[in-house]
Design a protein around this motif. Structure first.
Motif, PDB file in Angstrom:
ATOM      1  N   ARG A 346       0.848  -1.185   0.000  1.00 12.49           N
ATOM      2  CA  ARG A 346       0.000   0.000   0.000  1.00 12.49           C
ATOM      3  C   ARG A 346       0.889   1.242   0.000  1.00 12.49           C
ATOM      4  NH1 ARG A 346      -5.517  -0.743  -0.802  1.00 12.49           N
ATOM      5  NH2 ARG A 346      -5.841   1.211   0.315  1.00 12.49           N
ATOM      6  N   ALA A 347       0.758   2.049  -1.031  1.00  9.65           N
ATOM      7  CA  ALA A 347       1.587   3.242  -1.157  1.00  9.65           C
ATOM      8  C   ALA A 347       0.990   4.396  -0.362  1.00  9.65           C
ATOM      9  CB  ALA A 347       1.721   3.629  -2.630  1.00  9.65           C
ATOM     10  N   VAL A 348       1.842   5.355  -0.027  1.00  6.11           N
ATOM     11  CA  VAL A 348       1.428   6.554   0.699  1.00  6.11           C
ATOM     12  C   VAL A 348       1.851   7.763  -0.117  1.00  6.11           C
ATOM     13  CG1 VAL A 348       1.682   7.890   2.822  1.00  6.11           C
ATOM     14  CG2 VAL A 348       1.721   5.384   2.911  1.00  6.11           C
ATOM     15  N   LEU A 349       0.917   8.664  -0.372  1.00  7.48           N
ATOM     16  CA  LEU A 349       1.249   9.887  -1.087  1.00  7.48           C
ATOM     17  C   LEU A 349       2.048  10.829  -0.195  1.00  7.48           C
ATOM     18  CD1 LEU A 349      -2.016  10.887  -3.009  1.00  7.48           C
ATOM     19  CD2 LEU A 349       0.177  10.302  -4.027  1.00  7.48           C
ATOM     20  N   PRO A 350       2.899  11.661  -0.789  1.00  6.11           N
ATOM     21  CA  PRO A 350       3.519  12.726   0.006  1.00  6.11           C
ATOM     22  C   PRO A 350       2.434  13.647   0.569  1.00  6.11           C
ATOM     23  CG  PRO A 350       4.570  12.516  -2.159  1.00  6.11           C
ATOM     24  CD  PRO A 350       3.334  11.684  -2.203  1.00  6.11           C
ATOM     25  N   SER A 351       2.796  14.443   1.541  1.00  2.00           N
ATOM     26  CA  SER A 351       1.838  15.423   2.068  1.00  2.00           C
ATOM     27  C   SER A 351       1.389  16.341   0.937  1.00  2.00           C
ATOM     28  CB  SER A 351       2.489  16.250   3.170  1.00  2.00           C
ATOM     29  OG  SER A 351       3.489  17.105   2.624  1.00  2.00           O
ATOM     30  N   LEU A 352       0.255  16.987   1.145  1.00  2.00           N
ATOM     31  CA  LEU A 352      -0.337  17.815   0.093  1.00  2.00           C
ATOM     32  C   LEU A 352       0.635  18.884  -0.406  1.00  2.00           C
ATOM     33  CD1 LEU A 352      -2.959  18.224  -1.451  1.00  2.00           C
ATOM     34  CD2 LEU A 352      -3.728  19.742   0.370  1.00  2.00           C
ATOM     35  N   THR A 353       1.302  19.564   0.510  1.00  2.00           N
ATOM     36  CA  THR A 353       2.238  20.627   0.125  1.00  2.00           C
ATOM     37  C   THR A 353       3.397  20.063  -0.691  1.00  2.00           C
ATOM     38  OG1 THR A 353       1.682  21.868   2.130  1.00  2.00           O
ATOM     39  CG2 THR A 353       3.720  22.477   0.987  1.00  2.00           C
ATOM     40  N   LEU A 354       3.951  18.936  -0.266  1.00  2.00           N
ATOM     41  CA  LEU A 354       5.088  18.347  -0.978  1.00  2.00           C
ATOM     42  C   LEU A 354       4.658  17.777  -2.325  1.00  2.00           C
ATOM     43  CD1 LEU A 354       7.054  16.551   1.891  1.00  2.00           C
ATOM     44  CD2 LEU A 354       7.367  18.859   0.955  1.00  2.00           C
ATOM     45  N   LEU A 355       3.483  17.170  -2.393  1.00  2.00           N
ATOM     46  CA  LEU A 355       2.994  16.643  -3.670  1.00  2.00           C
ATOM     47  C   LEU A 355       2.812  17.769  -4.678  1.00  2.00           C
ATOM     48  CD1 LEU A 355       1.988  14.250  -5.357  1.00  2.00           C
ATOM     49  CD2 LEU A 355      -0.298  14.646  -4.410  1.00  2.00           C
ATOM     50  N   GLU A 356       2.255  18.896  -4.237  1.00  2.00           N
ATOM     51  CA  GLU A 356       2.089  20.048  -5.113  1.00  2.00           C
ATOM     52  C   GLU A 356       3.440  20.519  -5.656  1.00  2.00           C
ATOM     53  OE1 GLU A 356      -0.508  22.514  -6.282  1.00  2.00           O
ATOM     54  OE2 GLU A 356      -1.190  20.443  -6.369  1.00  2.00           O
ATOM     55  N   LYS A 357       4.433  20.603  -4.791  1.00  2.00           N
ATOM     56  CA  LYS A 357       5.771  21.034  -5.206  1.00  2.00           C
ATOM     57  C   LYS A 357       6.359  20.064  -6.233  1.00  2.00           C
ATOM     58  CE  LYS A 357       8.146  23.937  -4.242  1.00  2.00           C
ATOM     59  NZ  LYS A 357       8.495  25.187  -4.983  1.00  2.00           N
ATOM     60  N   MET A 358       6.178  18.760  -6.002  1.00  2.00           N
ATOM     61  CA  MET A 358       6.720  17.760  -6.921  1.00  2.00           C
ATOM     62  C   MET A 358       6.026  17.831  -8.281  1.00  2.00           C
ATOM     63  SD  MET A 358       7.233  14.509  -4.329  1.00  2.00           S
ATOM     64  CE  MET A 358       8.141  13.515  -5.527  1.00  2.00           C
ATOM     65  N   ILE A 359       4.721  18.035  -8.276  1.00  2.00           N
ATOM     66  CA  ILE A 359       3.991  18.167  -9.537  1.00  2.00           C
ATOM     67  C   ILE A 359       4.498  19.364 -10.321  1.00  2.00           C
ATOM     68  CG2 ILE A 359       1.730  18.769 -10.508  1.00  2.00           C
ATOM     69  CD1 ILE A 359       0.477  16.989  -8.338  1.00  2.00           C
ATOM     70  N   GLU A 360       4.714  20.480  -9.631  1.00  2.00           N
ATOM     71  CA  GLU A 360       5.210  21.687 -10.304  1.00  2.00           C
ATOM     72  C   GLU A 360       6.583  21.455 -10.920  1.00  2.00           C
ATOM     73  OE1 GLU A 360       5.048  24.655  -7.277  1.00  2.00           O
ATOM     74  OE2 GLU A 360       2.845  24.582  -7.138  1.00  2.00           O
ATOM     75  N   ILE A 361       7.453  20.720 -10.232  1.00  2.00           N
ATOM     76  CA  ILE A 361       8.805  20.467 -10.747  1.00  2.00           C
ATOM     77  C   ILE A 361       8.767  19.501 -11.922  1.00  2.00           C
ATOM     78  CG2 ILE A 361      11.023  19.381 -10.194  1.00  2.00           C
ATOM     79  CD1 ILE A 361      10.701  20.507  -7.340  1.00  2.00           C
ATOM     80  N   VAL A 362       8.054  18.395 -11.773  1.00  2.00           N
ATOM     81  CA  VAL A 362       8.039  17.374 -12.828  1.00  2.00           C
ATOM     82  C   VAL A 362       7.362  17.892 -14.089  1.00  2.00           C
ATOM     83  CG1 VAL A 362       7.125  15.118 -13.482  1.00  2.00           C
ATOM     84  CG2 VAL A 362       8.159  15.432 -11.233  1.00  2.00           C
ATOM     85  N   GLY A 363       6.243  18.618 -13.929  1.00  2.00           N
ATOM     86  CA  GLY A 363       5.500  19.071 -15.097  1.00  2.00           C
ATOM     87  C   GLY A 363       5.854  20.458 -15.564  1.00  2.00           C
TER      88      GLY A 363
END
Length: 372
Positions: A346-363
């Motif tokens: 079972r995977a765990v997503l990063p926290s909301l703030t960190l996930l947003e930052k990662m999306i901005e960097i990758v995309g």
């Protein structure tokens, strides 16, 4: 002489203004539209990706329905800050899956990256995908050995029997990572695996990890917003051999194919990642009318049954657990029932703030102020 029909009371129809992502499949279904009209609702939908829903202004809307929890959490958090709380409804769930074609699934099986899941007959519809081994191929690592040349493996490199004849790199194609929940969720899944089956817990870790996984997500360019449409098109195998979609989109296709052709589509199959989590689409009610709609789709037996016919795993209105009705429905129609391995992580997503930052960097996405 006046007709008796003129004496009947007219039902007031409320038009719900809504922003929705992939779960608009449910609300745009003709049967659902008729059922909603019976209860006095008409839903007018503005279509956009989940992250776009959360980023843009939603004043004047009754409901927003992003496809996953992160976008809904963004909206809930912002409304709470403004002292304008929302009501959340979870009428059904749909796992993220990797959709592919039988020949590609068999190539991965021969490679030891995928494994057939038990099912009726000799040709399985479902496979489990070892995410670590799948990502290793994209890194240029095969059977634990790193190749000398730079770059990941291509399908032709591992296709010993010339089943697919495709020179593309072995990657999963997603919808626009700046907009779609499915793409952001897959990013979180890849990040979890690449980080040793753990989510990053600091901004520095998240930024470093995002730059590491970026080539695994955009190497072939960001494709169009509707990945499922491409997968189900005749040109799908050559354009995107593996696509990130929702389970309900695949099941709806198989249900429709069985109705139209008397048999399932034998060439399209699913890969269930060995590391996975179920997405939690949340209907966010912003007004009283929106809350009435959310309550209706979460509790009405006819609407819940129709959700199942469209491939969703409907939630039990009382317990909140997913019901077994989808299993019975598919079994009655001789459509294989999805199964998953008991050994899945079972995977765990990063926290909301960190996930947003990662999306901005990758995309290379603009942040919530519009800056890149």
């Amino acid at each position: 002489m006046a007709s008796g029909n003129l004496l009947l009371p007219l039902r007031q129809v409320v038009t719900i203004e809504a922003k929705m992502a992939s779960k608009r499949d449910f609300f745009q279904d003709p049967v659902v539209e008729r059922l909603l009209m019976k209860h006095g609702f008409r839903v007018h939908i503005t279509n956009m990706g989940s992250r776009e829903i959360a980023k843009q202004d939603y004043e004047g809307y009754d409901v927003v329905f992003p496809s996953g929890q992160p976008a809904a959490d963004l909206i809930s958090r912002e409304r709470a800050r403004a002292n304008r709380p929302v009501l959340l409804y979870r009428p059904f769930v749909s796992p993220i899956v990797l959709a592919t074609y039988r020949d590609y699934a068999e190539v991965l099986t021969t490679e030891g990256v995928a494994q057939r899941l038990p099912g009726p007959g000799g040709r399985p519809m479902y496979y489990t995908l070892d995410m670590r081994k799948f990502l290793d191929l994209a890194h240029g690592k095969r059977n634990g050995v790193q190749r000398d040349s730079k770059g990941g493996y291509r399908w032709d490199d591992i296709d010993r029997k010339d089943r697919v004849r495709n020179g593309n790199k072995i990657l999963a194609q997603t919808s626009d990572i700046c907009e779609a929940n499915s793409a952001g969720t897959y990013l979180g899944l890849v990040a979890f695996v690449e980080h040793g089956n753990d989510a990053p817990d600091s901004e520095a870790e998240a930024e470093q990890l995002a730059r590491k996984i970026k080539p695994l997500l955009i190497e072939q360019g960001l494709p169009s917003s509707e990945r499922a449409e491409t997968y189900l098109s005749p040109d799908g195998p050559s354009i995107a051999p593996v696509s990130v979609i929702y389970e309900h989109q695949f099941l709806a296709h198989q249900i429709g194919h069985e109705v139209d052709k008397g048999a399932t589509d034998d060439e399209r199959v699913l890969l269930y990642p060995s590391t996975r989590f179920v997405t939690e689409p949340q209907l966010v009610a912003l007004t009283g009318d929106g809350a009435r709609l959310g309550e209706l789709v979460s509790t009405d037996p006819e609407l819940q049954h129709r959700a199942m016919e469209l491939g969703f795993r409907a939630r039990n209105a009382t317990s909140g657990a997913t019901s077994d009705e989808l299993t019975r429905f598919l079994t009655e129609r001789q459509i294989p029932v999805p199964t998953t391995s008991s050994g899945d992580t079972r995977a765990v997503l990063p926290s909301l703030t960190l996930l947003e930052k990662m999306i901005e960097i990758v995309g290379d996405c603009p942040d919530r102020t519009g800056n890149r």
